[in-house]
Design a protein around this motif. Sequence first.
Motif, PDB file in Angstrom:
ATOM      1  N   LEU A  91      -2.142  -2.934   5.007  1.00 24.62           N
ATOM      2  CA  LEU A  91      -1.041  -2.228   5.992  1.00 24.62           C
ATOM      3  C   LEU A  91      -1.282  -1.453   5.481  1.00 24.62           C
ATOM      4  CD1 LEU A  91       0.352  -1.949   8.376  1.00 24.62           C
ATOM      5  CD2 LEU A  91       2.123  -2.511   6.839  1.00 24.62           C
ATOM      6  N   ARG A  92      -0.711  -1.035   3.832  1.00 26.60           N
ATOM      7  CA  ARG A  92      -0.225   0.306   3.061  1.00 26.60           C
ATOM      8  C   ARG A  92      -1.478   0.751   3.381  1.00 26.60           C
ATOM      9  NH1 ARG A  92       4.213  -0.040   5.274  1.00 26.60           N
ATOM     10  NH2 ARG A  92       5.642  -0.865   3.929  1.00 26.60           N
ATOM     11  N   ARG A  93      -2.903   0.336   2.390  1.00 23.10           N
ATOM     12  CA  ARG A  93      -4.026   1.142   3.114  1.00 23.10           C
ATOM     13  C   ARG A  93      -4.697   1.892   4.120  1.00 23.10           C
ATOM     14  NH1 ARG A  93      -6.823  -2.021   1.068  1.00 23.10           N
ATOM     15  NH2 ARG A  93      -7.951  -3.742   2.429  1.00 23.10           N
ATOM     16  N   MET A  94      -4.911   0.363   4.811  1.00 24.20           N
ATOM     17  CA  MET A  94      -4.433   1.494   6.286  1.00 24.20           C
ATOM     18  C   MET A  94      -3.424   3.075   6.797  1.00 24.20           C
ATOM     19  SD  MET A  94      -5.070  -1.885   9.195  1.00 24.20           S
ATOM     20  CE  MET A  94      -5.441  -2.940   8.524  1.00 24.20           C
ATOM     21  N   GLU A  95      -2.689   2.437   6.511  1.00 23.72           N
ATOM     22  CA  GLU A  95      -1.421   3.845   6.301  1.00 23.72           C
ATOM     23  C   GLU A  95      -2.036   4.465   5.453  1.00 23.72           C
ATOM     24  OE1 GLU A  95       2.300   1.793   7.586  1.00 23.72           O
ATOM     25  OE2 GLU A  95       2.506   2.207   5.562  1.00 23.72           O
ATOM     26  N   HIS A  96      -2.632   4.295   4.447  1.00 25.99           N
ATOM     27  CA  HIS A  96      -3.013   5.754   3.237  1.00 25.99           C
ATOM     28  C   HIS A  96      -4.402   6.004   4.233  1.00 25.99           C
ATOM     29  CE1 HIS A  96      -5.018   7.274  -0.042  1.00 25.99           C
ATOM     30  NE2 HIS A  96      -4.122   7.787  -0.321  1.00 25.99           N
ATOM     31  N   ASP A  97      -5.034   5.604   4.713  1.00 25.98           N
ATOM     32  CA  ASP A  97      -6.357   6.001   4.405  1.00 25.98           C
ATOM     33  C   ASP A  97      -6.094   6.764   5.763  1.00 25.98           C
ATOM     34  OD1 ASP A  97      -7.973   4.448   3.009  1.00 25.98           O
ATOM     35  OD2 ASP A  97      -8.123   3.108   4.420  1.00 25.98           O
ATOM     36  N   ARG A  98      -5.362   6.669   6.855  1.00 23.21           N
ATOM     37  CA  ARG A  98      -5.026   7.880   8.111  1.00 23.21           C
ATOM     38  C   ARG A  98      -4.105   8.336   7.548  1.00 23.21           C
ATOM     39  NH1 ARG A  98      -6.413   2.609   8.704  1.00 23.21           N
ATOM     40  NH2 ARG A  98      -7.328   2.317  11.037  1.00 23.21           N
ATOM     41  N   LYS A  99      -3.676   8.764   6.400  1.00 21.36           N
ATOM     42  CA  LYS A  99      -2.603   9.938   6.181  1.00 21.36           C
ATOM     43  C   LYS A  99      -1.363   9.668   6.998  1.00 21.36           C
ATOM     44  CE  LYS A  99      -6.378  12.721   4.678  1.00 21.36           C
ATOM     45  NZ  LYS A  99      -6.898  11.289   4.444  1.00 21.36           N
ATOM     46  N   ILE A 100      -0.633   8.355   6.987  1.00 22.34           N
ATOM     47  CA  ILE A 100       0.360   8.468   7.875  1.00 22.34           C
ATOM     48  C   ILE A 100       1.464   8.419   6.041  1.00 22.34           C
ATOM     49  CG2 ILE A 100       2.314   6.443   8.803  1.00 22.34           C
ATOM     50  CD1 ILE A 100      -0.866   5.268  10.301  1.00 22.34           C
ATOM     51  N   ALA A 101       2.837   9.596   6.612  1.00 23.03           N
ATOM     52  CA  ALA A 101       3.345   9.876   5.826  1.00 23.03           C
ATOM     53  C   ALA A 101       4.579   8.633   5.184  1.00 23.03           C
ATOM     54  CB  ALA A 101       4.281  10.868   6.136  1.00 23.03           C
ATOM     55  N   LYS A 102       5.363   8.783   4.052  1.00 29.07           N
ATOM     56  CA  LYS A 102       5.009   7.165   3.606  1.00 29.07           C
ATOM     57  C   LYS A 102       6.843   7.194   4.101  1.00 29.07           C
ATOM     58  CE  LYS A 102       4.158   6.344  -1.258  1.00 29.07           C
ATOM     59  NZ  LYS A 102       3.173   5.012  -0.719  1.00 29.07           N
ATOM     60  N   ASP A 103       7.140   8.014   4.947  1.00 34.95           N
ATOM     61  CA  ASP A 103       8.872   7.615   5.772  1.00 34.95           C
ATOM     62  C   ASP A 103       8.435   7.937   6.865  1.00 34.95           C
ATOM     63  OD1 ASP A 103       7.830  10.737   6.486  1.00 34.95           O
ATOM     64  OD2 ASP A 103       9.511  11.204   6.294  1.00 34.95           O
ATOM     65  N   LYS A 104       7.236   7.717   7.452  1.00 40.89           N
ATOM     66  CA  LYS A 104       6.749   7.081   8.301  1.00 40.89           C
ATOM     67  C   LYS A 104       5.910   6.296   8.775  1.00 40.89           C
ATOM     68  CE  LYS A 104       7.757  11.241  11.033  1.00 40.89           C
ATOM     69  NZ  LYS A 104       8.983  11.003  11.505  1.00 40.89           N
ATOM     70  N   SER A 105       6.055   5.072   7.161  1.00 41.96           N
ATOM     71  CA  SER A 105       4.987   4.195   7.413  1.00 41.96           C
ATOM     72  C   SER A 105       6.104   2.928   8.593  1.00 41.96           C
ATOM     73  CB  SER A 105       5.111   3.482   6.071  1.00 41.96           C
ATOM     74  OG  SER A 105       6.269   3.874   5.122  1.00 41.96           O
ATOM     75  N   THR A 106       5.235   1.467   8.541  1.00 33.41           N
ATOM     76  CA  THR A 106       5.629   0.606   9.074  1.00 33.41           C
ATOM     77  C   THR A 106       7.062  -0.081   7.806  1.00 33.41           C
ATOM     78  OG1 THR A 106       3.602   0.492  10.097  1.00 33.41           O
ATOM     79  CG2 THR A 106       5.127  -2.019  10.013  1.00 33.41           C
ATOM     80  N   ILE A 107       7.471  -0.446   8.499  1.00 33.39           N
ATOM     81  CA  ILE A 107       8.654  -1.388   8.030  1.00 33.39           C
ATOM     82  C   ILE A 107       8.443  -2.639   7.712  1.00 33.39           C
ATOM     83  CG2 ILE A 107      11.495  -2.336   8.600  1.00 33.39           C
ATOM     84  CD1 ILE A 107      11.309   0.753   7.487  1.00 33.39           C
ATOM     85  N   VAL A 108       8.536  -3.319   6.460  1.00 33.41           N
ATOM     86  CA  VAL A 108       8.271  -4.437   6.410  1.00 33.41           C
ATOM     87  C   VAL A 108       8.999  -6.212   5.856  1.00 33.41           C
ATOM     88  CG1 VAL A 108       6.558  -5.861   5.239  1.00 33.41           C
ATOM     89  CG2 VAL A 108       6.309  -4.085   5.560  1.00 33.41           C
ATOM     90  N   PHE A 109       9.562  -7.601   6.530  1.00 29.67           N
ATOM     91  CA  PHE A 109      10.782  -7.840   6.301  1.00 29.67           C
ATOM     92  C   PHE A 109       8.953  -9.056   5.472  1.00 29.67           C
ATOM     93  CE2 PHE A 109      13.839  -7.002   9.394  1.00 29.67           C
ATOM     94  CZ  PHE A 109      13.672  -5.469   8.222  1.00 29.67           C
ATOM     95  N   MET A 110       9.092  -9.043   3.930  1.00 30.51           N
ATOM     96  CA  MET A 110       8.736 -10.282   3.544  1.00 30.51           C
ATOM     97  C   MET A 110       9.579 -12.008   3.646  1.00 30.51           C
ATOM     98  SD  MET A 110       6.174  -9.237   2.820  1.00 30.51           S
ATOM     99  CE  MET A 110       5.398 -10.303   1.622  1.00 30.51           C
TER     100      MET A 110
END
Length: 136
Positions: free
Chosen positions: A74-93
């Motif tokens: 998921l974090r790689r997908m966000e990085h590849d699409r240049k999604i800013a950290k403050d716009k990243s998906t919230i994750v609960f493990m």
Amino acid sequence: MEKKLKALIVEDDFLSRNLLSEFISPYATCDLAVNGREAIEKLERSFDKNERYDLVCLDIMMPEADGHTVLNTLRRMEHDRKIAKDKSTIVFMTTALDDAQNIMNAFTCGQCQAYLIKPILRERVEAHLREFLMPN
């Protein structure tokens, strides 16, 4: 009217999956995945359709790809699409494991926002939802 949040619940245990869905559904539209491979496929589709998830709940121990693998993907997908950290998906493990190594792995580099140990309590889920997804 405010947009309803979108959540992906990734859990191989039927009861845990349904319980999380029950807890989160008043706040978000919930999609379900029963293993890591299915989760990655749903995440890819959500990016392709530009309908990203606001929240992903990830069980750590799952067949076909564990929660850490899905989180890294998921974090790689966000990085590849240049999604800013403050716009990243919230994750609960989520996990039945209450050990320091898994907790540290989940929080490494700020990759997840919360860690829920089973049995998961409604109050904990709602508190994390308020903290991360429902600003005052």
